[in-house]
Motif scaffolding. Structure first.
Motif, mmCIF file in Angstrom:
data_model
loop_
_atom_site.group_PDB
_atom_site.id
_atom_site.type_symbol
_atom_site.label_atom_id
_atom_site.label_comp_id
_atom_site.label_asym_id
_atom_site.label_seq_id
_atom_site.Cartn_x
_atom_site.Cartn_y
_atom_site.Cartn_z
ATOM 1 N N GLN A 159 13.000 -48.501 36.903
ATOM 2 C CA GLN A 159 13.348 -48.454 38.325
ATOM 3 C C GLN A 159 12.130 -48.710 39.200
ATOM 4 O O GLN A 159 12.222 -49.336 40.250
ATOM 5 N N THR A 208 9.454 -52.393 46.373
ATOM 6 C CA THR A 208 9.720 -51.225 47.228
ATOM 7 C C THR A 208 8.677 -50.123 47.042
ATOM 8 O O THR A 208 8.063 -49.662 47.991
ATOM 9 N N TYR A 209 8.488 -49.727 45.791
ATOM 10 C CA TYR A 209 7.631 -48.564 45.533
ATOM 11 C C TYR A 209 6.164 -48.936 45.640
ATOM 12 O O TYR A 209 5.334 -48.113 46.020
ATOM 13 N N ILE A 234 5.349 -48.620 49.163
ATOM 14 C CA ILE A 234 5.148 -47.208 49.529
ATOM 15 C C ILE A 234 3.764 -46.739 49.070
ATOM 16 O O ILE A 234 3.040 -46.075 49.806
ATOM 17 N N ARG A 250 1.091 -48.292 51.338
ATOM 18 C CA ARG A 250 1.039 -47.633 52.641
ATOM 19 C C ARG A 250 0.271 -46.314 52.538
ATOM 20 O O ARG A 250 -0.587 -46.007 53.367
ATOM 21 N N ASP A 298 5.576 -36.497 57.538
ATOM 22 C CA ASP A 298 6.902 -36.052 57.972
ATOM 23 C C ASP A 298 6.884 -35.545 59.407
ATOM 24 O O ASP A 298 7.744 -35.878 60.206
ATOM 25 N N ALA A 312 8.661 -39.134 59.677
ATOM 26 C CA ALA A 312 9.376 -39.308 58.399
ATOM 27 C C ALA A 312 10.164 -40.608 58.345
ATOM 28 O O ALA A 312 11.148 -40.712 57.631
ATOM 29 N N LYS A 313 9.721 -41.614 59.124
ATOM 30 C CA LYS A 313 10.500 -42.846 59.148
ATOM 31 C C LYS A 313 10.331 -43.656 57.874
ATOM 32 O O LYS A 313 11.203 -44.417 57.501
ATOM 33 N N THR A 314 9.182 -43.528 57.260
ATOM 34 C CA THR A 314 8.962 -44.268 56.022
ATOM 35 C C THR A 314 8.495 -43.297 54.949
ATOM 36 O O THR A 314 7.810 -42.326 55.237
ATOM 37 N N PHE A 315 8.882 -43.581 53.730
ATOM 38 C CA PHE A 315 8.421 -42.773 52.613
ATOM 39 C C PHE A 315 6.928 -42.965 52.412
ATOM 40 O O PHE A 315 6.406 -44.071 52.529
ATOM 41 N N LEU A 373 8.290 -39.396 48.841
ATOM 42 C CA LEU A 373 9.151 -40.047 47.843
ATOM 43 C C LEU A 373 9.361 -39.121 46.644
ATOM 44 O O LEU A 373 10.492 -38.919 46.176
ATOM 45 N N ASP A 399 17.355 -36.162 58.694
ATOM 46 C CA ASP A 399 16.707 -36.696 57.496
ATOM 47 C C ASP A 399 17.574 -36.355 56.293
ATOM 48 O O ASP A 399 17.168 -35.626 55.400
ATOM 49 N N LYS A 412 17.156 -48.752 62.863
ATOM 50 C CA LYS A 412 15.975 -47.918 62.667
ATOM 51 C C LYS A 412 14.826 -48.311 63.604
ATOM 52 O O LYS A 412 14.010 -47.472 63.978
ATOM 53 N N ALA A 426 12.952 -42.907 66.738
ATOM 54 C CA ALA A 426 11.601 -42.357 66.810
ATOM 55 C C ALA A 426 11.261 -41.583 65.549
ATOM 56 O O ALA A 426 10.128 -41.617 65.084
ATOM 57 N N SER A 427 12.232 -40.863 65.013
ATOM 58 C CA SER A 427 11.905 -39.984 63.894
ATOM 59 C C SER A 427 13.143 -39.607 63.086
ATOM 60 O O SER A 427 14.274 -39.738 63.545
ATOM 61 N N PHE A 428 12.876 -39.142 61.848
ATOM 62 C CA PHE A 428 13.899 -38.526 60.999
ATOM 63 C C PHE A 428 13.546 -37.046 60.898
ATOM 64 O O PHE A 428 12.409 -36.700 60.596
ATOM 65 N N GLY A 429 14.499 -36.160 61.119
ATOM 66 C CA GLY A 429 14.209 -34.741 60.943
ATOM 67 C C GLY A 429 15.482 -33.930 61.046
ATOM 68 O O GLY A 429 16.287 -34.166 61.951
ATOM 69 N N ILE A 455 16.835 -45.531 50.142
ATOM 70 C CA ILE A 455 15.427 -45.806 49.807
ATOM 71 C C ILE A 455 14.967 -47.055 50.541
ATOM 72 O O ILE A 455 13.871 -47.111 51.110
ATOM 73 N N LEU A 458 16.046 -48.154 53.327
ATOM 74 C CA LEU A 458 15.913 -47.846 54.753
ATOM 75 C C LEU A 458 14.574 -47.184 55.043
ATOM 76 O O LEU A 458 13.983 -47.391 56.099
ATOM 77 N N LYS A 459 14.090 -46.393 54.090
ATOM 78 C CA LYS A 459 12.873 -45.614 54.355
ATOM 79 C C LYS A 459 11.656 -46.127 53.610
ATOM 80 O O LYS A 459 10.617 -45.488 53.608
ATOM 81 N N LYS A 460 11.775 -47.299 52.990
ATOM 82 C CA LYS A 460 10.650 -47.769 52.169
ATOM 83 C C LYS A 460 9.452 -48.171 53.034
ATOM 84 O O LYS A 460 9.620 -48.473 54.193
#
Lengths: 308, 340
Positions: free
Chosen positions: A68, A86-87, A90, A93, A252, A257-260, A265, B161, B197, B201-204, B336, B338-340
């Motif tokens: 995966q 994908t990973y 991450i 970043r 977060d 927390a918009k991106t991992f 993750l 989130d 997205k 502004a944020s996820f929470g 995943i 969406l948040k990558k």
């Protein structure tokens, strides 16, 4: 006396040393075993197991977690496998954020450590004490407090707007910059303390000698000071960079927390709705391997540098 | 963990005095003690309550050996379905509960327990979003506020989130069934979320109220009770009941399999279906009861709260569906991505 058990034979100094020191080393071995070997071994084993649907693992060997991570077979798993980005994105970043935070820590931490090390000996303790005071407060609370400071209607923006320096609030909260600031703030003392320890041992007579030989301040810093305090700087960079890599509180809370990040993750694999323990373990193993490789490369390059 | 729990269960196993006892497995702080005392005074049955703090931990400990220790538990909607599928629930007939007829008819044929064979409604609420009325004054009753927001709200939106709620609301907005395995639909859902997205502004989740009160967010996905609290704390927010639909959730009291005091459990469930008693829970927990006739017993603040009173024009909400493993994998991948 012949024929007795071997440890009754006359003790060499080595045996005597072992007899005394061996038991004394037990706490060390227990510590390494319980807190290092066992958890890492568990992680390694879990990363090769089959995931169970609603959390937990099935004790069946599987490479699915690593598959995966590295291979993309399309959303429906029916396409020929291609490289999965994908990973890696991450990871990249997280590495970038940690690198910026480390650079910030060095830029502020080195002058701070230098300042403290050049104070009279009897006041240095007070300066170091002042550095540590904010860190008596829990990391979570410090991170939330930072968010209060930098939010759109927080004191920082209000002050800047009140002074007429900006028209609207600076968008700080929920940005990458906020995450970097948060990491910088979280780990600054890990930079200051080792650099201070190195600078404190620096013999300032070297600087005077360099000045006598017409070296400029810049040349003195680059050719004399930095090579001597380098071990402290490297230790500080490692102590900041490595925990920043796995951090998830700052991303977060300050980044929204918009991106991992690597940390969030992994967190999501165990606590969140994704619930994939083997994959969480595999991501942790990959992260650990990367850090280990980086450390080994560094160790080898310094060993060569020392030999040359 | 498993071993420890089963050992605990062994230790705690006591000779069954079926007469006069009731063992309840419940959320923390979700039933007023006065109500429990009232039940004991009326029936002479001693009630013991153990608590948990998440559906998943309750499921885990029942599976690890506590089944047979408790008579009733209070899982959320989707967890009722999972527990049913795992064979952890006993069933009853409506005749066994004289007050069964008090259940609001709309809560009888629920997807997670059609016909209410193992469960009764406890409290329910909804998940949609709230908008700060100082920032945006137009009509807010559409999910476009979150997924295709007006200029005033762009960049000032917080979303929960939580994969389940974000993907369910996104699917409702696009008119796609939950747990779809249709390639085109999922691709469209994924694209819509990625585009939306850019305006978030944020996820929470646990910060959902705080960001509305502080003004960090001008709109935010939120639970109705949580939004009421934001309003009580001074935020000028209005909770929306979007015309496309929204997510509803319901906690339910279930009759557990191998209940040691099945008769008393049914007495307790029947007790909770009396309007006066159901209202006591609502006054305590501030959500909404699934029992008819509670109104005369409700506190004024709860009765009149706009968060608890959908406008007449609001459509019915949808429960989050329990996807099978194959579909769940697809939704995990969308999340995943969406948040990558």
């Amino acid at each position: 006396m012949a024929g007795m058990v071997p440890d009754q034979t006359p003790a060499t100094s080595g045996d005597g040393y072992r007899r005394v020191v061996g038991p004394l080393l037990l706490p060390t071995w227990a510590m390494i075993g319980i807190f290092l070997v066992v958890p890492v071994a568990l992680m390694a084993v879990y990363s090769f197991l089959t995931k169970e649907f609603r959390g937990g693992v099935d004790w069946q060997f599987s490479l699915a977690a690593y598959d995966q991570f590295f291979l993309n077979r399309g959303l429906f798993g029916d396409e020929p496998p291609v490289m999965e980005w994908t990973y890696i994105t991450i990871f990249w970043r997280s590495i970038w954020q940690a690198a910026v935070a480390t650079a910030l820590c060095l830029a502020i931490g080195f002058p701070t450590a230098w300042f403290i090390a050049t104070r009279p000996a009897n006041t240095r303790g007070i300066w170091l004490f002042l550095i540590t005071i904010p860190y008596w407060v829990n990391l979570l609370i410090r991170t939330v407090s930072l968010k209060f400071l930098i939010r759109d209607n927080g004191p920082l923006n209000e002050a800047l707007m009140g002074a007429g320096l900006i028209d609207g609030p600076l968008p700080l909260v929920n940005t990458n910059l906020a995450v970097q600031l948060g990491l910088f703030y979280s780990y600054l003392p890990f930079m200051v303390l080792p650099v201070y320890a190195a600078v404190e041992r620096y013999n300032f007579a070297y600087s005077e000698a360099a000045a006598d030989l017409y070296a400029s301040r810049w040349v003195t810093l680059r050719e004399i000071v930095l090579p001597i305090v380098k071990p402290g700087i490297v230790a500080g960079c490692l102590l900041v960079f490595i925990p920043s890599l796995g951090a998830f509180l700052a991303p977060d809370l300050l980044g929204g927390a918009k991106t991992f990040m690597i940390g969030s993750l992994i967190d999501e694999q165990f606590k969140g709705s994704l619930g994939n323990w083997p994959f969480g373990a595999a991501v942790s193993m990959i992260l650990m391997t990367l850090v280990m490789i980086a450390l080994l490369v560094y160790a080898r390059s310094t060993a060569k540098g020392g030999a040359a | 963990m498993k071993f420890r729990l089963s050992a605990l269960a062994l230790l705690m196993a006591s000779p069954a005095f079926a007469e006069g006892e009731l063992k309840v497995y419940h959320w923390f702080e979700y039933i007023p003690q006065e109500l429990v005392d009232k039940f004991t005074a009326e029936t002479g049955i001693t009630v013991t309550i153990d608590t948990y703090d998440s559906n998943e931990s309750m499921l885990a400990s029942l599976k690890a050996g506590k089944l047979g220790q408790y008579d009733v538990a209070v899982p959320g909607d989707y967890m009722v379905q999972i527990m049913g599928a795992e064979g952890l629930l006993d069933s009853f007939t409506p005749e066994e509960l004289p007050n069964f007829g008090n259940i609001d008819p709309k809560w009888i044929d629920v997807p997670f327990d059609p016909g209410r064979k193992s469960s009764i409604p406890y409290q329910w609420g909804s998940t949609a979003f709230s908008v700060n009325r100082d920032v945006y004054t137009g009509d807010i009753n559409t999910l476009a506020m979150i997924f295709n927001p007006p200029e005033e709200l762009k960049g000032k939106i917080n979303v929960l989130d939580s994969q389940g709620e974000v993907l369910a609301l996104g699917s409702i907005y696009m008119g796609i069934p939950q747990c779809s395995t249709d390639k085109e639909q999922l691709k469209a859902l994924s694209d819509m979320l990625v585009a939306a997205k850019a305006n978030w502004a944020s996820f929470g989740s646990d910060t959902a109220k705080d960001v509305l009160v502080s003004g960090d967010a001008a709109a935010g996905m939120i639970y109705n009770g949580f939004s009421a609290k934001a309003r009580a704390e001074g935020a000028n927010v209005e909770y929306a009941y979007p015309k496309e639909g929204y997510v509803v959730w319901m906690d339910n009291m279930v009759l557990l399999k191998d209940a040691p005091n099945r008769d008393n459990a049914l007495k307790f469930m029947n007790f909770l279906l009396q309007p006066e008693n159901a209202a006591a829970v609502t006054n305590y927990a501030a959500y909404t009861s699934g029992v008819m006739g509670v109104e005369p017993f409700l506190d004024e603040a709860i009765k009149s709260s706009p968060e608890n009173n959908p406008p007449a024009t609001a459509p019915a909400g949808s429960f989050i569906q329990v996807c099978d493993e194959e579909a769940q994998k697809l939704y995990d991948a969308i999340w995943i991505n969406l948040k990558k």
